[in-house]
Design an enzyme around this catalytic site. Structure first.
Site, mmCIF file in Angstrom:
data_model
loop_
_atom_site.group_PDB
_atom_site.id
_atom_site.type_symbol
_atom_site.label_atom_id
_atom_site.label_comp_id
_atom_site.label_asym_id
_atom_site.label_seq_id
_atom_site.Cartn_x
_atom_site.Cartn_y
_atom_site.Cartn_z
ATOM 1 N N LYS A 242 0.828 -1.208 0.000
ATOM 2 C CA LYS A 242 0.000 0.000 0.000
ATOM 3 C C LYS A 242 0.867 1.265 0.000
ATOM 4 C CE LYS A 242 -2.177 3.485 2.155
ATOM 5 N NZ LYS A 242 -1.604 4.574 2.952
ATOM 6 N N ASP B 184 -6.005 0.565 0.471
ATOM 7 C CA ASP B 184 -5.981 0.422 1.920
ATOM 8 C C ASP B 184 -7.327 -0.125 2.365
ATOM 9 O OD1 ASP B 184 -7.867 2.539 1.977
ATOM 10 O OD2 ASP B 184 -6.235 3.958 1.780
#
Length: 205
Positions: free
Chosen positions: A116, A135
């Site tokens: 991420k 996320d």
DNA sequence: AAAACGGGGGC
DNA sequence: GCCCCAGTTTT
């Protein structure tokens, strides 16, 4: 599902981007590491305070870790993060000529940098068009809207890339973080004030 | 697969 | 006072 209309409404709702300059690779990398499991309205002021004191890998690598801790003490996991920030800065200096790498494989070697965070840096700082940062907000909201049906953020990244036009990849993360914090919250979503009700199969009202 | 890291903010 | 949070690392 009209994706263009969906994104148009989100852009209209949240026209302002991030207060940290995400086009600067070092700022993007460090502020994203700071943001782990921490709300952005707590992260940004702390990041700005940190960068005002130390703004380059050179300065950050030579800083006392205790001072970094003090500067970012408002964010969660601040001791772990301060150590990672200093170590990342040292590695950038010693291994990468003081530059932030612009490749996923290399970014993942840095402490505290997972998929991420690497995608955030690649998308926002290096404008890589194939990077999509997923996320928990992007994962949850994409599933609630029925854009994807997935069990984890890794699968969401793969599936969402098949559904969402590429031109939105760079922005969808920041938009959905704000939307996910203010409206489509993890628990008790505020469907009563949501502008996407007519598109959403999971209206709770 | 699950625990651990953790202070701030909403309620 | 209790619960949750822009993930990643370690067990």
């Amino acid at each position: 599902m009209d994706i263009d209309e969906l994104m148009r409404r989100l852009f209209e709702l949240y026209p302002d981007g991030c207060t940290v300059d995400m086009r600067e690779p070092f700022f993007a990398l460090i502020s994203t590491v700071m943001s782990h499991r921490t709300r952005d309205d707590v992260t940004y002021p702390a990041a700005e305070k940190l960068f005002k004191r130390f703004s380059t890998p050179e300065e950050m690598a030579e800083a006392e870790v205790e001072e970094i801790e003090t500067l970012i003490k408002d964010v969660g996991f601040y001791r772990v993060k301060a150590g990672r920030i200093k170590e990342i800065s040292r590695i950038l200096l010693e291994e990468y000529n003081g530059r932030v790498p612009d490749e996923m494989e290399t970014l993942l070697k840095l402490p505290g940098v997972g998929r991420k965070t690497a995608n955030c840096v690649l998308a926002h700082a290096f404008l890589k068009e194939d990077a999509l940062a997923v996320d928990t907000h992007v994962h949850r909201i994409s599933n609630r809207l029925g854009l994807v049906v997935t069990k984890n953020p890794e699968d969401t990244e793969i599936e969402l890339k098949n559904v969402l036009p590429k031109k939105y990849w760079i922005n969808v993360n920041i938009l959905l973080v704000k939307f996910g914090q203010n409206v489509c919250r993890p628990v008790s979503p505020r469907c009563g004030v949501c502008i996407l009700n007519d598109m959403c199969p999971k209206i709770l009202l």
